[in-house]
Design a protein around this motif. Structure first.
Motif, PDB file in Angstrom:
ATOM      1  N   PHE A  65       0.827  -1.205   0.000  1.00 14.43           N
ATOM      2  CA  PHE A  65       0.000   0.000   0.000  1.00 14.43           C
ATOM      3  C   PHE A  65       0.862   1.257   0.000  1.00 14.43           C
ATOM      4  CE2 PHE A  65      -1.587   3.394   2.782  1.00 14.43           C
ATOM      5  CZ  PHE A  65      -2.685   3.833   2.051  1.00 14.43           C
ATOM      6  N   LEU A  66       1.879   1.284   0.847  1.00 17.08           N
ATOM      7  CA  LEU A  66       2.726   2.469   0.952  1.00 17.08           C
ATOM      8  C   LEU A  66       3.524   2.696  -0.329  1.00 17.08           C
ATOM      9  CD1 LEU A  66       3.969   1.917   4.602  1.00 17.08           C
ATOM     10  CD2 LEU A  66       2.322   3.632   3.828  1.00 17.08           C
ATOM     11  N   ALA A  67       4.045   1.613  -0.900  1.00 15.36           N
ATOM     12  CA  ALA A  67       4.793   1.759  -2.153  1.00 15.36           C
ATOM     13  C   ALA A  67       3.882   2.244  -3.273  1.00 15.36           C
ATOM     14  CB  ALA A  67       5.452   0.429  -2.515  1.00 15.36           C
ATOM     15  N   ASP A  68       2.675   1.697  -3.340  1.00 18.89           N
ATOM     16  CA  ASP A  68       1.719   2.141  -4.357  1.00 18.89           C
ATOM     17  C   ASP A  68       1.326   3.599  -4.148  1.00 18.89           C
ATOM     18  OD1 ASP A  68       1.724  -0.359  -5.535  1.00 18.89           O
ATOM     19  OD2 ASP A  68      -0.120  -1.030  -4.545  1.00 18.89           O
ATOM     20  N   ALA A  69       1.391   4.057  -2.874  1.00 17.97           N
ATOM     21  CA  ALA A  69       1.055   5.446  -2.557  1.00 17.97           C
ATOM     22  C   ALA A  69       2.212   6.404  -2.830  1.00 17.97           C
ATOM     23  CB  ALA A  69       0.624   5.562  -1.097  1.00 17.97           C
ATOM     24  N   GLY A  70       3.351   5.865  -3.260  1.00 22.20           N
ATOM     25  CA  GLY A  70       4.466   6.714  -3.635  1.00 22.20           C
ATOM     26  C   GLY A  70       5.613   6.775  -2.642  1.00 22.20           C
ATOM     27  N   VAL A  71       5.524   6.036  -1.541  1.00 22.45           N
ATOM     28  CA  VAL A  71       6.620   6.030  -0.574  1.00 22.45           C
ATOM     29  C   VAL A  71       7.798   5.254  -1.160  1.00 22.45           C
ATOM     30  CG1 VAL A  71       7.353   5.331   1.736  1.00 22.45           C
ATOM     31  CG2 VAL A  71       5.041   6.212   1.374  1.00 22.45           C
ATOM     32  N   ARG A  72       8.989   5.830  -1.041  1.00 19.31           N
ATOM     33  CA  ARG A  72      10.184   5.191  -1.584  1.00 19.31           C
ATOM     34  C   ARG A  72      11.284   4.989  -0.541  1.00 19.31           C
ATOM     35  NH1 ARG A  72       6.813   4.115  -4.415  1.00 19.31           N
ATOM     36  NH2 ARG A  72       6.563   4.491  -6.644  1.00 19.31           N
ATOM     37  N   TYR A  73      11.012   5.371   0.703  1.00 19.39           N
ATOM     38  CA  TYR A  73      12.013   5.268   1.760  1.00 19.39           C
ATOM     39  C   TYR A  73      11.384   4.579   2.973  1.00 19.39           C
ATOM     40  CZ  TYR A  73      13.974   8.842  -1.257  1.00 19.39           C
ATOM     41  OH  TYR A  73      14.440   9.532  -2.346  1.00 19.39           O
ATOM     42  N   PHE A  74      11.994   3.469   3.422  1.00 23.95           N
ATOM     43  CA  PHE A  74      11.417   2.643   4.480  1.00 23.95           C
ATOM     44  C   PHE A  74      12.444   2.390   5.575  1.00 23.95           C
ATOM     45  CE2 PHE A  74       9.043   1.797   0.661  1.00 23.95           C
ATOM     46  CZ  PHE A  74       7.729   1.576   1.075  1.00 23.95           C
ATOM     47  N   LEU A  75      12.001   2.524   6.822  1.00 17.83           N
ATOM     48  CA  LEU A  75      12.804   2.181   7.988  1.00 17.83           C
ATOM     49  C   LEU A  75      12.061   1.092   8.747  1.00 17.83           C
ATOM     50  CD1 LEU A  75      15.247   2.738   9.848  1.00 17.83           C
ATOM     51  CD2 LEU A  75      13.850   4.480  10.994  1.00 17.83           C
ATOM     52  N   ASP A  76      12.604  -0.123   8.735  1.00 16.63           N
ATOM     53  CA  ASP A  76      11.945  -1.290   9.330  1.00 16.63           C
ATOM     54  C   ASP A  76      12.617  -1.597  10.667  1.00 16.63           C
ATOM     55  OD1 ASP A  76      10.628  -3.606   9.912  1.00 16.63           O
ATOM     56  OD2 ASP A  76      11.278  -4.715   8.143  1.00 16.63           O
ATOM     57  N   LEU A  77      11.945  -1.267  11.763  1.00 16.24           N
ATOM     58  CA  LEU A  77      12.500  -1.428  13.102  1.00 16.24           C
ATOM     59  C   LEU A  77      12.133  -2.789  13.669  1.00 16.24           C
ATOM     60  CD1 LEU A  77      11.552   2.111  14.450  1.00 16.24           C
ATOM     61  CD2 LEU A  77      13.819   1.356  13.704  1.00 16.24           C
ATOM     62  N   GLY A  78      13.138  -3.543  14.115  1.00 15.49           N
ATOM     63  CA  GLY A  78      12.882  -4.893  14.601  1.00 15.49           C
ATOM     64  C   GLY A  78      12.530  -5.820  13.461  1.00 15.49           C
ATOM     65  N   SER A  79      13.321  -5.791  12.410  1.00 16.65           N
ATOM     66  CA  SER A  79      12.964  -6.458  11.150  1.00 16.65           C
ATOM     67  C   SER A  79      13.035  -7.974  11.223  1.00 16.65           C
ATOM     68  CB  SER A  79      13.874  -5.958  10.029  1.00 16.65           C
ATOM     69  OG  SER A  79      15.243  -6.032  10.416  1.00 16.65           O
ATOM     70  N   GLY A  80      13.836  -8.527  12.134  1.00 17.07           N
ATOM     71  CA  GLY A  80      13.885  -9.971  12.294  1.00 17.07           C
ATOM     72  C   GLY A  80      14.699 -10.683  11.228  1.00 17.07           C
ATOM     73  N   ILE A  81      14.621 -12.004  11.242  1.00 12.06           N
ATOM     74  CA  ILE A  81      15.347 -12.831  10.270  1.00 12.06           C
ATOM     75  C   ILE A  81      14.630 -12.765   8.931  1.00 12.06           C
ATOM     76  CG2 ILE A  81      16.016 -15.208   9.700  1.00 12.06           C
ATOM     77  CD1 ILE A  81      16.316 -15.695  12.693  1.00 12.06           C
ATOM     78  N   PRO A  82      15.360 -12.510   7.844  1.00 14.36           N
ATOM     79  CA  PRO A  82      14.713 -12.396   6.531  1.00 14.36           C
ATOM     80  C   PRO A  82      13.935 -13.649   6.166  1.00 14.36           C
ATOM     81  CG  PRO A  82      16.969 -11.611   6.438  1.00 14.36           C
ATOM     82  CD  PRO A  82      16.805 -12.261   7.775  1.00 14.36           C
ATOM     83  N   THR A  83      12.781 -13.424   5.540  1.00 17.31           N
ATOM     84  CA  THR A  83      11.949 -14.525   5.070  1.00 17.31           C
ATOM     85  C   THR A  83      11.280 -14.068   3.781  1.00 17.31           C
ATOM     86  OG1 THR A  83      10.196 -16.074   5.705  1.00 17.31           O
ATOM     87  CG2 THR A  83       9.956 -13.806   6.453  1.00 17.31           C
TER      88      THR A  83
END
Length: 268
Positions: A65-83
């Motif tokens: 949703f955020l990417a479709d809304a035009g957001v291009r910068y993301f800060l993922d806090l507590g991102s965990g092990i990639p999956t």
């Protein structure tokens, strides 16, 4: 799996929040101590694996949703092990120029994320604690990738992490610090273990078990989660169970977790 992938400083005999999450999502980066702790909690709360999967699904829909809304910068806090369905995969599928900074204080999560992201110069992984917002926001990689000084809208993701900050005042202050640092037009997304169950005694037992065996855990009400988004424009459908956020309503009762997304007003 062998133990060769584990950083030397990791105690594999001590359960890890990130590795337990990985186990419940069907991952392989976990150990007997993690699986034993997971089983103890599930004995009191059989729906926990479903809760975590639903939370992961919410995160994916939210980033889309955020990417479709035009957001291009993301800060993922507590991102965990990639999956599967990592933030950068979703955001960069919409726009390859999207930038993502992952933050976690679990060495296993950080090490794996860095391996996966080798060669992707529009991502970074910080070994840091979300309880130190100044250090994270001032980090050179955050400044470089998220262009905070230029005031571009960003998305700060706090997916299933705030319930590991049990003190209400501390949790509120942390959210406020990140919220205040966001440029106008930015988004804050939160999901949180919630006090919504009809069987309070059973859920309390599960929380006590998790707190004792893994890490302190604090359930909060829908209103408390909504309060974290105070001052922001709440994205429809509001602060709701994760299954109900921008998807069809599920059959039966929802699981004990709440989520919401807010947008920082643009100054006129």
């Amino acid at each position: 799996m062998t133990e060769e992938w584990v950083p030397a400083e990791v105690d594999i005999h001590r359960p890890s929040i990130a590795r337990i999450y990985d186990y419940h999502l069907g991952g392989t980066h976990n150990f007997p101590a993690d699986r034993e702790a997971a089983a103890k909690v599930v004995a009191s709360m059989p729906e926990l694996p479903a809760v975590l999967r639903v939370n992961r699904d919410f995160l994916g829909r939210c980033v889309q949703f955020l990417a479709d809304a035009g957001v291009r910068y993301f800060l993922d806090l507590g991102s965990g092990i990639p999956t599967n369905g990592n933030v950068h995969e979703i955001a960069q599928a919409v726009d390859p120029t999207a930038r993502v900074v992952y933050v976690d204080n679990d060495p296993t999560a950080v090490g794996h994320a860095r391996k996966i992201l080798e060669g992707n110069d529009r991502t970074a992984v910080l070994n840091a604690d979300l309880r130190d917002p100044k250090a994270i926001l001032d980090d050179p990689e955050v400044q470089r990738l998220l262009l905070l000084d230029l005031g571009e809208p960003i998305a700060i993701l706090m997916s299933a992490v705030l319930h590991f900050v049990p003190d209400d005042d501390e949790a509120g202050a942390l959210v406020a610090a990140y919220r205040d640092a966001m440029p106008p037009g930015s988004f804050l997304a939160i999901s949180h273990a919630a006090d919504t169950s009809e069987n309070t005694e059973r859920i309390d037992t599960a929380v006590e078990t998790y707190t004792r065996t893994v890490a302190p855990l604090k359930l909060r009400t829908r209103q408390q989660v909504a309060d974290f988004l105070d001052g922001l424009e709440i994205v429809e459908p509001g602060v709701v169970p994760c299954e109900l956020w921008r998807t069809d309503a599920p059959d039966g009762r929802t699981l004990p977790q709440i989520c919401g997304v807010g947008r920082k007003p643009v100054e006129v």
